[in-house]
Design a protein around this motif. Structure first.
Motif, PDB file in Angstrom:
ATOM      1  N   SER A 164      -4.407  24.493  22.957  1.00 10.74           N
ATOM      2  CA  SER A 164      -3.805  23.749  24.072  1.00 10.74           C
ATOM      3  C   SER A 164      -2.299  23.956  24.088  1.00 10.74           C
ATOM      4  CB  SER A 164      -4.129  22.265  23.939  1.00 10.74           C
ATOM      5  OG  SER A 164      -3.649  21.752  22.697  1.00 10.74           O
ATOM      6  N   ALA A 165      -1.651  23.576  25.228  1.00 14.94           N
ATOM      7  CA  ALA A 165      -0.202  23.751  25.384  1.00 14.94           C
ATOM      8  C   ALA A 165       0.335  22.634  26.264  1.00 14.94           C
ATOM      9  CB  ALA A 165       0.114  25.103  26.015  1.00 14.94           C
ATOM     10  N   PRO A 166       1.459  22.007  25.868  1.00 17.08           N
ATOM     11  CA  PRO A 166       2.037  20.919  26.674  1.00 17.08           C
ATOM     12  C   PRO A 166       2.434  21.422  28.072  1.00 17.08           C
ATOM     13  CG  PRO A 166       2.994  20.958  24.466  1.00 17.08           C
ATOM     14  CD  PRO A 166       2.197  22.220  24.608  1.00 17.08           C
ATOM     15  N   GLY A 167       2.160  20.572  29.095  1.00 22.77           N
ATOM     16  CA  GLY A 167       2.543  20.879  30.472  1.00 22.77           C
ATOM     17  C   GLY A 167       1.644  21.878  31.168  1.00 22.77           C
ATOM     18  N   GLN A 168       0.586  22.315  30.510  1.00 30.71           N
ATOM     19  CA  GLN A 168      -0.273  23.341  31.085  1.00 30.71           C
ATOM     20  C   GLN A 168      -1.092  22.785  32.245  1.00 30.71           C
ATOM     21  OE1 GLN A 168      -3.899  24.855  29.040  1.00 30.71           O
ATOM     22  NE2 GLN A 168      -2.699  26.747  28.792  1.00 30.71           N
ATOM     23  N   THR A 169      -1.173  23.576  33.344  1.00 26.39           N
ATOM     24  CA  THR A 169      -1.993  23.218  34.497  1.00 26.39           C
ATOM     25  C   THR A 169      -3.332  23.944  34.408  1.00 26.39           C
ATOM     26  OG1 THR A 169      -1.134  25.040  35.839  1.00 26.39           O
ATOM     27  CG2 THR A 169       0.077  22.933  35.923  1.00 26.39           C
ATOM     28  N   SER A 170      -4.238  23.624  35.344  1.00 26.22           N
ATOM     29  CA  SER A 170      -5.548  24.288  35.357  1.00 26.22           C
ATOM     30  C   SER A 170      -5.408  25.780  35.636  1.00 26.22           C
ATOM     31  CB  SER A 170      -6.453  23.628  36.397  1.00 26.22           C
ATOM     32  OG  SER A 170      -5.880  23.739  37.703  1.00 26.22           O
ATOM     33  N   ALA A 171      -4.435  26.146  36.470  1.00 29.08           N
ATOM     34  CA  ALA A 171      -4.224  27.558  36.768  1.00 29.08           C
ATOM     35  C   ALA A 171      -3.750  28.301  35.514  1.00 29.08           C
ATOM     36  CB  ALA A 171      -3.203  27.723  37.901  1.00 29.08           C
ATOM     37  N   GLN A 172      -2.860  27.686  34.753  1.00 29.99           N
ATOM     38  CA  GLN A 172      -2.382  28.324  33.529  1.00 29.99           C
ATOM     39  C   GLN A 172      -3.485  28.440  32.476  1.00 29.99           C
ATOM     40  OE1 GLN A 172       0.834  25.566  32.868  1.00 29.99           O
ATOM     41  NE2 GLN A 172       2.380  26.994  33.716  1.00 29.99           N
ATOM     42  N   LEU A 173      -4.373  27.445  32.427  1.00 27.64           N
ATOM     43  CA  LEU A 173      -5.493  27.508  31.489  1.00 27.64           C
ATOM     44  C   LEU A 173      -6.424  28.651  31.851  1.00 27.64           C
ATOM     45  CD1 LEU A 173      -7.252  26.477  29.172  1.00 27.64           C
ATOM     46  CD2 LEU A 173      -8.218  24.783  30.763  1.00 27.64           C
ATOM     47  N   LEU A 174      -6.662  28.837  33.152  1.00 29.00           N
ATOM     48  CA  LEU A 174      -7.524  29.937  33.583  1.00 29.00           C
ATOM     49  C   LEU A 174      -6.927  31.280  33.182  1.00 29.00           C
ATOM     50  CD1 LEU A 174      -9.943  31.056  35.117  1.00 29.00           C
ATOM     51  CD2 LEU A 174      -8.639  30.809  37.258  1.00 29.00           C
ATOM     52  N   THR A 175      -5.637  31.404  33.344  1.00 30.46           N
ATOM     53  CA  THR A 175      -4.964  32.644  32.951  1.00 30.46           C
ATOM     54  C   THR A 175      -5.093  32.876  31.437  1.00 30.46           C
ATOM     55  OG1 THR A 175      -3.375  32.398  34.765  1.00 30.46           O
ATOM     56  CG2 THR A 175      -2.759  33.843  32.931  1.00 30.46           C
ATOM     57  N   GLN A 176      -4.971  31.804  30.669  1.00 31.47           N
ATOM     58  CA  GLN A 176      -5.033  31.917  29.206  1.00 31.47           C
ATOM     59  C   GLN A 176      -6.384  32.447  28.734  1.00 31.47           C
ATOM     60  OE1 GLN A 176      -4.433  28.206  27.160  1.00 31.47           O
ATOM     61  NE2 GLN A 176      -4.911  29.062  25.140  1.00 31.47           N
ATOM     62  N   ILE A 177      -7.472  31.903  29.268  1.00 28.47           N
ATOM     63  CA  ILE A 177      -8.786  32.280  28.750  1.00 28.47           C
ATOM     64  C   ILE A 177      -9.233  33.650  29.250  1.00 28.47           C
ATOM     65  CG2 ILE A 177      -9.504  29.886  28.500  1.00 28.47           C
ATOM     66  CD1 ILE A 177     -11.193  30.226  31.024  1.00 28.47           C
ATOM     67  N   THR A 178      -8.552  34.130  30.298  1.00 29.85           N
ATOM     68  CA  THR A 178      -8.939  35.442  30.825  1.00 29.85           C
ATOM     69  C   THR A 178      -8.035  36.565  30.325  1.00 29.85           C
ATOM     70  OG1 THR A 178      -7.617  34.988  32.822  1.00 29.85           O
ATOM     71  CG2 THR A 178      -9.985  34.512  32.909  1.00 29.85           C
ATOM     72  N   THR A 179      -6.878  36.215  29.797  1.00 30.38           N
ATOM     73  CA  THR A 179      -5.939  37.256  29.396  1.00 30.38           C
ATOM     74  C   THR A 179      -5.565  37.216  27.907  1.00 30.38           C
ATOM     75  OG1 THR A 179      -4.022  35.877  29.985  1.00 30.38           O
ATOM     76  CG2 THR A 179      -4.933  37.306  31.705  1.00 30.38           C
ATOM     77  N   ASP A 180      -5.734  36.079  27.230  1.00 34.17           N
ATOM     78  CA  ASP A 180      -5.315  35.969  25.819  1.00 34.17           C
ATOM     79  C   ASP A 180      -6.479  36.331  24.899  1.00 34.17           C
ATOM     80  OD1 ASP A 180      -3.870  35.352  23.503  1.00 34.17           O
ATOM     81  OD2 ASP A 180      -4.526  33.259  23.536  1.00 34.17           O
ATOM     82  N   PRO A 181      -6.359  37.433  24.137  1.00 35.56           N
ATOM     83  CA  PRO A 181      -7.463  37.859  23.264  1.00 35.56           C
ATOM     84  C   PRO A 181      -7.808  36.833  22.191  1.00 35.56           C
ATOM     85  CG  PRO A 181      -5.848  39.613  23.518  1.00 35.56           C
ATOM     86  CD  PRO A 181      -5.231  38.374  24.107  1.00 35.56           C
ATOM     87  N   GLU A 182      -6.786  36.187  21.644  1.00 32.01           N
ATOM     88  CA  GLU A 182      -7.054  35.205  20.597  1.00 32.01           C
ATOM     89  C   GLU A 182      -7.885  34.044  21.120  1.00 32.01           C
ATOM     90  OE1 GLU A 182      -3.540  33.888  18.673  1.00 32.01           O
ATOM     91  OE2 GLU A 182      -3.003  35.871  17.871  1.00 32.01           O
ATOM     92  N   THR A 183      -7.540  33.593  22.336  1.00 27.85           N
ATOM     93  CA  THR A 183      -8.315  32.508  22.919  1.00 27.85           C
ATOM     94  C   THR A 183      -9.739  32.964  23.201  1.00 27.85           C
ATOM     95  OG1 THR A 183      -6.324  31.573  23.938  1.00 27.85           O
ATOM     96  CG2 THR A 183      -8.444  30.882  24.836  1.00 27.85           C
ATOM     97  N   GLY A 184      -9.897  34.195  23.704  1.00 27.55           N
ATOM     98  CA  GLY A 184     -11.227  34.720  23.974  1.00 27.55           C
ATOM     99  C   GLY A 184     -12.053  34.815  22.699  1.00 27.55           C
TER     100      GLY A 184
END
Length: 535
Positions: A71-91
């Motif tokens: 998780s990350a402070p201030g994160q919106t739903s759009a930023q979360l979507l970007t994280q799970i689709t682009t960050d290998p560690e999160t994937g």
């Protein structure tokens, strides 16, 4: 023979399991602990907490999880979507996840509602444009819903079966009369009434996805569960409430695994005071029933029990030892030998048996030379202290001392006697009288002094009468040819000599007196010499 084969097999299994457990045990723990991946904003991140380890993802299942907090402070739903689709560690984390939590949409609504501007307007006394507010919030909520749907779809493509726990949005402002909190509470209630209705609709389209009702858990409890305005983050108790929502669901899905019993031994000895032995070692298995219990002399390890020749197998829960030293007990509680406990105890209270003391008496007399007495008889008990010392005259046996009237009890270790003879001493060394010694000594050096004879004065002679002629008669010439005539003794009559006594009789009397005087002198000289020799 069969028993020996079974024991050998057990020993081999024990060794194998001992080494295998050292390498596998850590991996087994990791496999049994579920991995939890936390996605979202500042709430799962733990903002405002004194310690981020108190954030609710770490509290789920009482912390018996491996938490990967993305998780990350201030994160919106759009930023979360970007994280799970682009960050290998999160994937990668999502792919290995056993449980996934999502907190999103909060910042979408806060930014659309411009909560900070509303609070400033209320404090400035300005009116709020609720119509514009509703339009902007509705648009933001719709966009957040679309993003959430894509987020859930993406997660399901990465991980098809891990349960997803989706938290709805709580109202961070309590229902108070004070402004601006009063108005902010009303604004959030207006917004959330419709927004929270959309979470179940979106979640229902995806398998194994559940909505956790944070709104109801916090409603009416904001004062305790949320930090005061302007902070909108949960307190420590608030995070505990969020974890409880997850636990209620997960405990149904993952019932708690009964913890493996902890096997241990408690060894005690009796008696625990000094003893000549043996000492009994008691084995307490803490309520668990072992399959096998064995012991060895010395401080041992589990591998030492391979040497079956030195292993003692127990049928009960105790064994006896006769020597001081360490003793090790191994108990096995499972067929595979994995469940076992080992414990060592030291025995140090066995003392060698005390030898029965030897009691002796040594009697001596002083002086040891001839003496008129008394003689002192001294008693030597050979460094042993008697309870009672007594003596009797004569050569006695133990039973003679029952005649108490004739027994002489001693306060010290000597006594005096004035007569020759045998004297017997009895020394008692124990209260029961069993330890006793009897000894007799003979005294022979006491003698009685000889009284000198009493000299009797010679009888006084009466003066001669005028008729008597004191002139001695002329000597008579002895006729050696004649035989001597035996004189007859004349009996005395009284102390006076008869008037008819002749001169020859007077000579006889004087000779006897001189003889007695000589004998008395000789006796006196003899006594004097004896005394001189003794001294």
């Amino acid at each position: 023979m069969k028993f020996k084969h079974v024991s050998l097999l057990f020993a081999l299994l024990l060794v194998f399991n001992f080494f295998a457990s050292n390498f596998v045990f850590a991996e087994e723990i990791k496999e049994t602990e579920p991995t939890l991946v936390a996605l979202g904003d500042s709430i799962p991140f733990g903002t405002s907490l004194p310690d981020r380890s108190q954030a609710f993802p770490n509290l789920i299942l009482d912390g018996e999880t491996t938490v990967i907090n993305k998780s990350a402070p201030g994160q919106t739903s759009a930023q979360l979507l970007t994280q799970i689709t682009t960050d290998p560690e999160t994937g990668q984390a999502l792919q290995n996840a056993d449980v996934i939590t999502i907190n999103t949409g909060n910042n979408d609504l806060l930014q659309a509602a411009k909560i900070a501007e509303i609070a400033a307007a209320i404090q400035a006394g300005k009116e709020i444009d609720y119509e514009t507010l509703q339009k902007e919030v509705a648009a933001a909520a719709l966009k957040a819903g679309e993003n959430l749907a894509i987020i859930l779809h993406t997660i399901r493509e990465i991980n098809s079966d891990a349960p997803i726990l989706l938290y709805n949005i709580y109202n961070p402002f309590p229902s108070l009369e004070a402004e601006p909190v009063k108005t902010l509470h009303q604004v959030c209630e207006m917004i959330l009434e419709d927004v929270n209705k959309g979470f179940p609709l979106v979640a229902s389209s995806y398998s194994n996805t559940f909505v956790l009702d944070a709104y109801s858990a916090f409603d009416g409890n904001q004062v305790e569960l949320v930090y005061g305005f302007p902070d909108v983050h949960p307190t420590i108790i608030g995070h505990q409430a969020l974890a409880t929502l997850a636990n209620s669901l997960l405990l149904e899905m993952y019932p708690p695994v009964e913890p493996e019993p902890e096997y241990e031994l408690d060894l005690t000895i009796t008696p625990n005071v000094e003893t000549e032995g043996p000492v009994t070692v008691h084995v307490n298995t803490k309520g668990h029933t072992p399959l096998k219990v064995m012991w060895m002399a010395g401080e041992k390890t589990e591998l030492d029990f391979i040497s079956l020749e030195d292993v003692n197998f127990l049928q009960g829960n105790s064994f006896e030892v006769n020597e001081n030293g360490k003793y090790t007990v191994l108990a096995v509680f499972s067929e595979d030998g994995m469940d076992r406990a080992i414990q060592t105890i030291e025995v140090s209270n066995i003392v060698p048996p005390m030898e029965n003391p030897t009691y002796e008496l040594d009697l001596s007399i002083s002086p040891s030379e001839e003496t008129e007495g008394p003689v002192t008889i001294s008693i030597d008990t050979k460094d042993q202290t008697p309870i009672s010392l007594m003596w009797m005259k004569g050569e006695k046996i133990d039973l003679d001392f029952l005649d108490v009237e004739n027994v002489n009890f001693l306060q010290g270790t000597s006594f005096e006697v004035t007569e020759n003879g045998k004297y017997t001493v009895l020394a008692v060394f124990s209260q029961d009288g069993m330890a006793r010694v009897l000894k007799t000594i003979e005294v022979t050096n006491v003698f009685q002094p000889v009284e000198p004879p009493v000299e009797e004065p010679p009888a006084e002679e009466e003066p001669p009468t005028e008729d008597e002629d004191n002139t001695p008669p002329p000597p008579v010439k002895k006729d050696e040819t004649k035989q001597p005539v035996e004189k007859k003794q004349v009996a005395k009559s009284g102390n006076k000599l008869p008037n008819t006594a002749t001169s020859a009789y007077n000579y006889l009397v004087w000779g006897a007196g001189l003889l007695f005087l000589g004998l008395g002198y000789m006796a006196t000289v003899k006594i004097y010499k004896r005394k001189t020799r003794v001294q």
